[in-house]
Enzyme design. Structure first.
Site, PDB file in Angstrom:
ATOM      1  N   ASP A 149       0.846  -1.237  -0.069  1.00  0.00           N
ATOM      2  CA  ASP A 149      -0.073   0.212  -0.056  1.00  0.00           C
ATOM      3  C   ASP A 149       1.121   1.068  -0.067  1.00  0.00           C
ATOM      4  O   ASP A 149       0.169   1.924  -0.295  1.00  0.00           O
ATOM      5  CB  ASP A 149      -0.511  -0.594   1.535  1.00  0.00           C
ATOM      6  CG  ASP A 149       0.064   0.212   2.521  1.00  0.00           C
ATOM      7  OD1 ASP A 149       0.916  -0.514   2.635  1.00  0.00           O
ATOM      8  OD2 ASP A 149      -1.536   0.142   3.301  1.00  0.00           O
ATOM      9  N   SER A 150       2.510   1.048  -0.035  1.00  0.00           N
ATOM     10  CA  SER A 150       3.405   2.090  -0.644  1.00  0.00           C
ATOM     11  C   SER A 150       3.014   3.070  -1.394  1.00  0.00           C
ATOM     12  O   SER A 150       3.938   3.695  -1.897  1.00  0.00           O
ATOM     13  CB  SER A 150       4.611   1.439  -0.032  1.00  0.00           C
ATOM     14  OG  SER A 150       4.594   0.094  -0.400  1.00  0.00           O
TER      15      SER A 150
ATOM     16  N   ASP B  36      -1.646  -6.268  -0.350  1.00  0.00           N
ATOM     17  CA  ASP B  36      -0.952  -5.604   0.828  1.00  0.00           C
ATOM     18  C   ASP B  36      -2.935  -5.191   1.182  1.00  0.00           C
ATOM     19  O   ASP B  36      -3.021  -4.519   0.000  1.00  0.00           O
ATOM     20  CB  ASP B  36      -0.743  -4.396   0.520  1.00  0.00           C
ATOM     21  CG  ASP B  36       0.287  -4.340   1.949  1.00  0.00           C
ATOM     22  OD1 ASP B  36      -0.051  -5.194   2.991  1.00  0.00           O
ATOM     23  OD2 ASP B  36       1.020  -3.110   2.066  1.00  0.00           O
TER      24      ASP B  36
ATOM     25  N   LYS C 274      -1.346  -9.740   2.666  1.00  0.00           N
ATOM     26  CA  LYS C 274      -0.598  -8.930   3.807  1.00  0.00           C
ATOM     27  C   LYS C 274      -1.364  -7.996   4.267  1.00  0.00           C
ATOM     28  O   LYS C 274      -1.869  -7.797   3.590  1.00  0.00           O
ATOM     29  CB  LYS C 274       0.864  -8.851   3.397  1.00  0.00           C
ATOM     30  CG  LYS C 274       1.702  -7.612   4.606  1.00  0.00           C
ATOM     31  CD  LYS C 274       2.557  -7.520   4.661  1.00  0.00           C
ATOM     32  CE  LYS C 274       3.442  -6.126   3.938  1.00  0.00           C
ATOM     33  NZ  LYS C 274       2.424  -5.134   4.667  1.00  0.00           N
TER      34      LYS C 274
ATOM     35  N   GLU D 154      -1.475  -6.193   8.329  1.00  0.00           N
ATOM     36  CA  GLU D 154      -0.783  -4.827   9.275  1.00  0.00           C
ATOM     37  C   GLU D 154      -1.388  -5.544  10.583  1.00  0.00           C
ATOM     38  O   GLU D 154      -2.773  -5.483  10.718  1.00  0.00           O
ATOM     39  CB  GLU D 154      -0.679  -3.801   8.827  1.00  0.00           C
ATOM     40  CG  GLU D 154       0.090  -3.222   8.164  1.00  0.00           C
ATOM     41  CD  GLU D 154       0.175  -1.548   7.978  1.00  0.00           C
ATOM     42  OE1 GLU D 154      -0.148  -0.915   9.225  1.00  0.00           O
ATOM     43  OE2 GLU D 154       1.471  -0.903   6.768  1.00  0.00           O
TER      44      GLU D 154
ATOM     45  N   GLU E 179       9.304  -4.944  10.603  1.00  0.00           N
ATOM     46  CA  GLU E 179       9.731  -3.492  10.337  1.00  0.00           C
ATOM     47  C   GLU E 179      10.215  -2.365  11.256  1.00  0.00           C
ATOM     48  O   GLU E 179       9.010  -2.217  12.705  1.00  0.00           O
ATOM     49  CB  GLU E 179       8.194  -3.120   9.715  1.00  0.00           C
ATOM     50  CG  GLU E 179       8.602  -1.025   8.973  1.00  0.00           C
ATOM     51  CD  GLU E 179       7.516  -0.597   8.009  1.00  0.00           C
ATOM     52  OE1 GLU E 179       6.659  -1.434   7.992  1.00  0.00           O
ATOM     53  OE2 GLU E 179       7.953   0.550   7.874  1.00  0.00           O
TER      54      GLU E 179
HETATM   55  O1  KIV Z   1       3.664  -1.324   1.887  1.00  0.00           O
HETATM   56  C1  KIV Z   1       4.704  -1.655   1.540  1.00  0.00           C
HETATM   57  O2  KIV Z   1       5.544  -1.229   1.176  1.00  0.00           O
HETATM   58  C2  KIV Z   1       4.940  -1.865   2.578  1.00  0.00           C
HETATM   59  C3  KIV Z   1       6.526  -2.715   2.938  1.00  0.00           C
HETATM   60  C4  KIV Z   1       7.369  -1.561   3.249  1.00  0.00           C
HETATM   61  C5  KIV Z   1       7.025  -3.957   4.345  1.00  0.00           C
HETATM   62  O3  KIV Z   1       3.850  -2.553   3.212  1.00  0.00           O
END
Ligand code: KIV
Length: 292
Positions: free
Chosen positions: A47-48, A86, A116, A118, A186
């Site tokens: 989600d970055s 994510d 993924k 969080e 992280e």
């Molecule tokens: O969103 C992302 O890029 C991440 C990584 C930094 C692990 O969660």
């Protein structure tokens, strides 16, 4: 290079075999193509994307539809790597049913093979169990969880004190129990990440968590020098894409302004026998607009 698609089981096998796991983020077709061809094991559609591609201030505004759009592009390019989608903020906060439905979209519409998520609160662990029960492989994420930005106030290293360090170890262990196949660690002290990595059977993938982790992940735009502005201490820049691409854009603009582009080599021409006919017809063309 082996082209068989990597699965979560292969990733776990890599830990047992003592092979380091490589993971990078990607958000579009060309980026995923080059990472896959370079032999990256896991491509995370993070989600970055919200910050490094879409220009949001943090990851909070990222939507499911945006994530699916980018995941589809990445999946189309990927032959070997495991693609992980994510779960964005508020795609897993209301109920297990909604969480599983959103997670399933990554597999059914996005072409990912895992998601993924969080955090590791008691409620979050139940969601992990629900997704695993629905045959969705889940990667956990503990330590600094960027979606908690408003709660935390700022991005900071987690687990530098004994109590918070112990909580990270417990969180990671609980994710393993809930059925996660791997966990991202992280921004935490190397000692904490090393302890988690020793304790867990599932692989740990570190970002700002030191060398003891079973694998490493970075945001592509950070490691390739494409991001502008602040970079966390843990980022190693392997290239200066921003500099290279700025140079290319500047040189193009200068060539256009000064009449050097396009030139003969980048232009099309009429076939030789058509050139004379075209010139003749042009001369005979009526002036002004032709009447119907
Ligand atoms: O969103 C992302 O890029 C991440 C990584 C930094 C692990 O969660």
């Amino acid at each position: 290079m082996e082209r068989k698609k990597i699965t979560p089981v292969d990733i776990q096998e890599m830990k047992r075999a003592g092979k380091k796991i490589t993971m990078l983020t990607a958000y579009d077709y060309p980026m995923a193509l080059l990472e896959d061809r370079a032999g990256i094991d896991i491509i995370l559609v993070g989600d970055s994307v919200g910050m490094v591609v879409l220009g949001y201030e943090n990851t909070i505004p990222v939507t499911m539809d945006e994530m699916i759009h980018h995941t589809r592009a990445v999946a189309r390019a990927t032959k070997r790597a495991l693609v992980v989608g994510d779960m964005p903020y508020f795609s897993f906060h209301l109920s297990a049913e909604e969480t599983v439905r959103n997670a399933s979209r990554f597999l059914k519409e996005g072409g990912a093979a895992a998601v993924k998520i969080e955090g590791a609160s008691r409620k979050r662990l139940k969601l992990v169990e629900a997704m695993v029960e629905a045959e969705i492989p889940v990667m956990g994420h503990v330590g600094l969880t960027p979606q908690s930005i408003h709660h935390l106030g700022r991005y900071r290293v987690k687990g530098t004190g004994a109590e918070e360090a112990r909580r990270i170890v417990d969180d990671a262990a609980n994710l393993e129990k809930a059925g996660a196949f791997a966990v991202v660690l992280e921004s935490m002290p190397v000692e904490v990440a090393a302890s988690v990595t020793r304790t867990l059977k599932i692989p740990t993938i570190g970002i700002g968590a030191g060398p003891a982790c079973d694998g490493q992940v970075l945001v592509f735009h950070d490691m390739a020098g494409f991001s502008v502005g602040y970079l966390p201490k843990f980022v190693k820049k392997y290239a200066d894409l921003h500099g290279v691409m700025s140079g290319a854009v500047g040189a193009y603009a200068k060539d256009v302004r000064e009449g050097r582009f396009p030139d003969n080599t980048t232009s099309y021409h009429l076939k030789p026998d058509a050139a004379a006919e075209f010139a003749t017809k042009r001369e005979g063309e009526p002036k002004g607009r032709a009447k119907k």
